[in-house]
Design a protein around this motif. Structure first.
Motif, PDB file in Angstrom:
ATOM      1  N   ALA A  29      40.281  23.989  26.944  1.00  0.00           N
ATOM      2  CA  ALA A  29      39.067  24.671  27.403  1.00  0.00           C
ATOM      3  C   ALA A  29      39.162  24.739  28.916  1.00  0.00           C
ATOM      4  O   ALA A  29      39.528  23.754  29.569  1.00  0.00           O
ATOM      5  CB  ALA A  29      37.808  23.910  26.982  1.00  0.00           C
ATOM      6  N   VAL A 214      33.507  18.019  20.543  1.00  0.00           N
ATOM      7  CA  VAL A 214      34.097  19.190  19.899  1.00  0.00           C
ATOM      8  C   VAL A 214      34.578  18.796  18.504  1.00  0.00           C
ATOM      9  O   VAL A 214      35.487  17.974  18.355  1.00  0.00           O
ATOM     10  CB  VAL A 214      35.258  19.755  20.740  1.00  0.00           C
ATOM     11  CG1 VAL A 214      35.958  20.882  19.988  1.00  0.00           C
ATOM     12  CG2 VAL A 214      34.746  20.251  22.085  1.00  0.00           C
ATOM     13  N   PRO A 217      35.433  24.901  15.561  1.00  0.00           N
ATOM     14  CA  PRO A 217      35.818  25.976  16.482  1.00  0.00           C
ATOM     15  C   PRO A 217      34.649  26.507  17.309  1.00  0.00           C
ATOM     16  O   PRO A 217      34.828  26.871  18.478  1.00  0.00           O
ATOM     17  CB  PRO A 217      36.390  27.048  15.540  1.00  0.00           C
ATOM     18  CG  PRO A 217      36.942  26.258  14.390  1.00  0.00           C
ATOM     19  CD  PRO A 217      35.970  25.131  14.194  1.00  0.00           C
ATOM     20  N   SER A 218      33.457  26.565  16.737  1.00  0.00           N
ATOM     21  CA  SER A 218      32.312  27.050  17.508  1.00  0.00           C
ATOM     22  C   SER A 218      31.959  26.087  18.639  1.00  0.00           C
ATOM     23  O   SER A 218      31.497  26.519  19.707  1.00  0.00           O
ATOM     24  CB  SER A 218      31.105  27.272  16.596  1.00  0.00           C
ATOM     25  OG  SER A 218      30.713  26.074  15.961  1.00  0.00           O
ATOM     26  N   ASP A 219      32.194  24.784  18.437  1.00  0.00           N
ATOM     27  CA  ASP A 219      31.983  23.816  19.510  1.00  0.00           C
ATOM     28  C   ASP A 219      32.924  24.105  20.679  1.00  0.00           C
ATOM     29  O   ASP A 219      32.539  23.996  21.844  1.00  0.00           O
ATOM     30  CB  ASP A 219      32.246  22.386  19.020  1.00  0.00           C
ATOM     31  CG  ASP A 219      31.261  21.918  17.979  1.00  0.00           C
ATOM     32  OD1 ASP A 219      30.126  22.423  17.958  1.00  0.00           O
ATOM     33  OD2 ASP A 219      31.637  21.039  17.176  1.00  0.00           O
ATOM     34  N   LEU A 220      34.172  24.448  20.357  1.00  0.00           N
ATOM     35  CA  LEU A 220      35.147  24.735  21.411  1.00  0.00           C
ATOM     36  C   LEU A 220      34.740  25.986  22.191  1.00  0.00           C
ATOM     37  O   LEU A 220      34.870  26.016  23.426  1.00  0.00           O
ATOM     38  CB  LEU A 220      36.538  24.910  20.804  1.00  0.00           C
ATOM     39  CG  LEU A 220      37.681  25.076  21.811  1.00  0.00           C
ATOM     40  CD1 LEU A 220      37.833  23.846  22.685  1.00  0.00           C
ATOM     41  CD2 LEU A 220      38.993  25.365  21.075  1.00  0.00           C
ATOM     42  N   THR A 221      34.221  26.986  21.501  1.00  0.00           N
ATOM     43  CA  THR A 221      33.750  28.191  22.183  1.00  0.00           C
ATOM     44  C   THR A 221      32.602  27.857  23.129  1.00  0.00           C
ATOM     45  O   THR A 221      32.557  28.334  24.278  1.00  0.00           O
ATOM     46  CB  THR A 221      33.292  29.236  21.153  1.00  0.00           C
ATOM     47  OG1 THR A 221      34.395  29.577  20.307  1.00  0.00           O
ATOM     48  CG2 THR A 221      32.788  30.495  21.835  1.00  0.00           C
ATOM     49  N   LEU A 222      31.682  27.036  22.677  1.00  0.00           N
ATOM     50  CA  LEU A 222      30.561  26.629  23.526  1.00  0.00           C
ATOM     51  C   LEU A 222      31.051  25.824  24.720  1.00  0.00           C
ATOM     52  O   LEU A 222      30.566  26.003  25.854  1.00  0.00           O
ATOM     53  CB  LEU A 222      29.565  25.817  22.703  1.00  0.00           C
ATOM     54  CG  LEU A 222      28.369  25.234  23.462  1.00  0.00           C
ATOM     55  CD1 LEU A 222      27.591  26.326  24.183  1.00  0.00           C
ATOM     56  CD2 LEU A 222      27.467  24.465  22.503  1.00  0.00           C
ATOM     57  N   GLU A 224      33.946  26.018  26.203  1.00  0.00           N
ATOM     58  CA  GLU A 224      34.574  26.949  27.140  1.00  0.00           C
ATOM     59  C   GLU A 224      33.503  27.608  28.006  1.00  0.00           C
ATOM     60  O   GLU A 224      33.664  27.731  29.227  1.00  0.00           O
ATOM     61  CB  GLU A 224      35.356  28.011  26.359  1.00  0.00           C
ATOM     62  CG  GLU A 224      36.133  28.973  27.221  1.00  0.00           C
ATOM     63  CD  GLU A 224      37.415  28.376  27.781  1.00  0.00           C
ATOM     64  OE1 GLU A 224      37.702  28.628  28.966  1.00  0.00           O
ATOM     65  OE2 GLU A 224      38.113  27.656  27.043  1.00  0.00           O
ATOM     66  N   TRP A 225      32.407  28.018  27.391  1.00  0.00           N
ATOM     67  CA  TRP A 225      31.318  28.641  28.143  1.00  0.00           C
ATOM     68  C   TRP A 225      30.688  27.660  29.131  1.00  0.00           C
ATOM     69  O   TRP A 225      30.391  28.009  30.262  1.00  0.00           O
ATOM     70  CB  TRP A 225      30.262  29.173  27.174  1.00  0.00           C
ATOM     71  CG  TRP A 225      29.115  29.836  27.884  1.00  0.00           C
ATOM     72  CD1 TRP A 225      29.044  31.127  28.321  1.00  0.00           C
ATOM     73  CD2 TRP A 225      27.883  29.212  28.250  1.00  0.00           C
ATOM     74  NE1 TRP A 225      27.832  31.349  28.946  1.00  0.00           N
ATOM     75  CE2 TRP A 225      27.099  30.195  28.914  1.00  0.00           C
ATOM     76  CE3 TRP A 225      27.352  27.925  28.081  1.00  0.00           C
ATOM     77  CZ2 TRP A 225      25.820  29.925  29.400  1.00  0.00           C
ATOM     78  CZ3 TRP A 225      26.079  27.648  28.566  1.00  0.00           C
ATOM     79  CH2 TRP A 225      25.332  28.645  29.225  1.00  0.00           C
ATOM     80  N   GLN A 228      32.946  27.328  32.118  1.00  0.00           N
ATOM     81  CA  GLN A 228      32.902  28.521  32.945  1.00  0.00           C
ATOM     82  C   GLN A 228      31.612  28.576  33.759  1.00  0.00           C
ATOM     83  O   GLN A 228      31.591  29.165  34.847  1.00  0.00           O
ATOM     84  CB  GLN A 228      33.001  29.767  32.056  1.00  0.00           C
ATOM     85  CG  GLN A 228      34.370  29.982  31.449  1.00  0.00           C
ATOM     86  CD  GLN A 228      34.398  31.118  30.444  1.00  0.00           C
ATOM     87  OE1 GLN A 228      33.367  31.729  30.148  1.00  0.00           O
ATOM     88  NE2 GLN A 228      35.589  31.417  29.907  1.00  0.00           N
TER      89      GLN A 228
END
Length: 237
Positions: A29, A214, A217-222, A224-225, A228
């Motif tokens: 991430a 994490v 997969p949705s946890d990893l997307t969150l 990453e956000w 950022q």
């Protein structure tokens, strides 16, 4: 002399709930593995002296780090359960980390712990004999379900908390608690549970809700956000 403060990260698991060939602590991430984010959050903190990571014996993905942020980073072989890995790490700590040292056990796939939460946790754990953990009160309405996923009841939430990490305990007390659980054949799901079995009442320290683990997969997307949205997160040295 002020007791030492070390971090322990159990990272011998395969992350089977996440799926895929890469153990979740090595998923990336914001350009680096989750375990690197977690280690940087801990070892960049001025009150933490070093860290020890418990890895699978056949872990070929570990980069071989021996220090980060100018502090020692050690490794040992973990076990089949989280408690086995934590216990192995406690036994592998350097000889100058005494039984009165404060040990912060942290999930390798929980990369977004903030320095302010670590500070508050250490402050409470150093003054509370039974240690302390980060967490947050349950704020959602809780439903009890039957086997068919139909609501059976609404559960009271007023005294319920979600447990986060780090969880902070004295090395000697935590070692004894985990050894007792093993001897009794009890698989504890976190360090506080082991301490509770010994009659301890760890303190709950409210932490930030974005200290997420994490798991999917949705946890990893969150995550990453979140990274950022958080400029300057983590350096490695």
């Amino acid at each position: 002399m002020t007791p030492r403060i070390w971090a322990v990260l159990p990272a011998a698991g395969r992350g089977t709930r996440f799926g895929g060939e890469v153990p979740k602590q090595y998923l990336e991430a914001a350009g680096k593995p989750l375990i690197a984010h977690a280690l940087d959050a801990l070892l960049s903190h001025p009150r933490i002296d070093g860290a020890l990571v418990a890895l699978a014996a056949d872990d070929a993905r570990w980069p071989g780090w021996t220090s980060r942020h100018g502090k020692p980073l050690l490794r040992c072989n973990g076990g089949g359960e989280r408690a086995d890995s934590v216990l192995a790490a406690l036994h592998a700590l350097p000889s100058d980390v005494g039984d009165d040292a404060l040990i912060l056990v942290h999930d390798a796939a929980r990369p977004n712990v903030h320095a302010g939460d670590i500070d508050r946790l250490i402050d409470v754990a150093t003054t509370h004999a039974d240690g302390a953990i980060l967490g947050a009160p349950v704020r959602d309405t809780l439903k009890r379900a039957d086997a068919a996923a139909h609501i059976v009841a609404t559960e009271p939430r007023s005294a319920l908390w979600r447990a986060f990490t780090p969880q902070a305990f004295r090395r000697g007390a935590l070692t004894a608690a985990l050894e007792r659980a093993r001897a009794d054949g009890v698989v504890v799901t976190d360090e506080a549970m082991a301490m509770e079995r010994m009659g301890a009442h760890p303190a709950l320290v409210e932490g930030r809700e974005d200290n997420l683990k994490v798991t999917t997969p949705s946890d990893l997307t969150l995550m990453e956000w979140l990274f950022q949205s958080r400029p300057g997160q983590g350096g490695s040295e």
